[in-house]
Design an enzyme around this catalytic site. Sequence first.
Site, PDB file in Angstrom:
ATOM      1  CG  HIS A 263      14.997 -12.313  15.296  1.00 60.09           C
ATOM      2  ND1 HIS A 263      16.064 -11.635  15.882  1.00 60.09           N
ATOM      3  CD2 HIS A 263      16.860 -13.472  14.742  1.00 60.09           C
ATOM      4  CE1 HIS A 263      17.394 -12.033  15.930  1.00 60.09           C
ATOM      5  NE2 HIS A 263      17.465 -13.121  15.684  1.00 60.09           N
TER       6      HIS A 263
ATOM      7  CB  CYS B   3      -1.218  -0.575   1.261  1.00 56.79           C
ATOM      8  SG  CYS B   3      -0.319   0.369   2.991  1.00 56.79           S
TER       9      CYS B   3
HETATM   10  C1  RB5 Z   1      -3.683   5.434   0.211  1.00 54.66           C
HETATM   11  O1  RB5 Z   1      -4.221   7.130   0.313  1.00 54.66           O
HETATM   12  C2  RB5 Z   1      -3.177   5.140   2.052  1.00 54.66           C
HETATM   13  O2  RB5 Z   1      -3.913   5.260   2.480  1.00 54.66           O
HETATM   14  C3  RB5 Z   1      -3.077   3.641   1.693  1.00 54.66           C
HETATM   15  O3  RB5 Z   1      -2.371   3.343   0.623  1.00 54.66           O
HETATM   16  C4  RB5 Z   1      -2.005   3.200   3.364  1.00 54.66           C
HETATM   17  O4  RB5 Z   1      -0.795   4.016   2.815  1.00 54.66           O
HETATM   18  C5  RB5 Z   1      -2.203   3.075   4.285  1.00 54.66           C
HETATM   19  O5  RB5 Z   1      -2.298   2.603   5.229  1.00 54.66           O
END
Ligand code: RB5
Length: 145
Positions: free
Chosen positions: A98, A65
Amino acid sequence: MKIATGADHAGYELKDHLAAELRGSGHEVDDVGTSSGDSVDYPDFAAAVGRKVASGEVDLGVLVCGSGLGVAIAANKIRGVRAATCNDPYSAAMSRAHNDANVLTIGARIVGEGLAEEILRAFLSTEFEGGRHGRRVGKITALED
Ligand code: RB5
């Protein structure tokens, strides 16, 4: 190995890059998406990957993400998942050695493709050391009850 991959809109390009690297290295990739920049909710993809890992359908998971944080927090809600956010190779190696991490999470807004490849290699090439670390991971698992 069989590896599940997943990402949100912030991470899908890096996830696709890493999935291609995995396939190129001979791994079987089970990609749960997303596959475009259209806005999605990262917990949905973290849950899909986490469930595959927890059920044994795949050996390991890779989630991307923006920061690597949200997908880790979400995936770790699933019993049996040990997701670790690793934006450097040392953390990736230690998360395996670990912590017996079974899901690697990476922040696409933090690391570029080259570093992400190194992180992935460190994660995949490091074995869990067991021993005293096994006892500690066992205590983590006990927290699920
Ligand atoms: C998306 O904008 C962002 O919030 C997501 O990709 C991530 O970083 C959330 O933890």
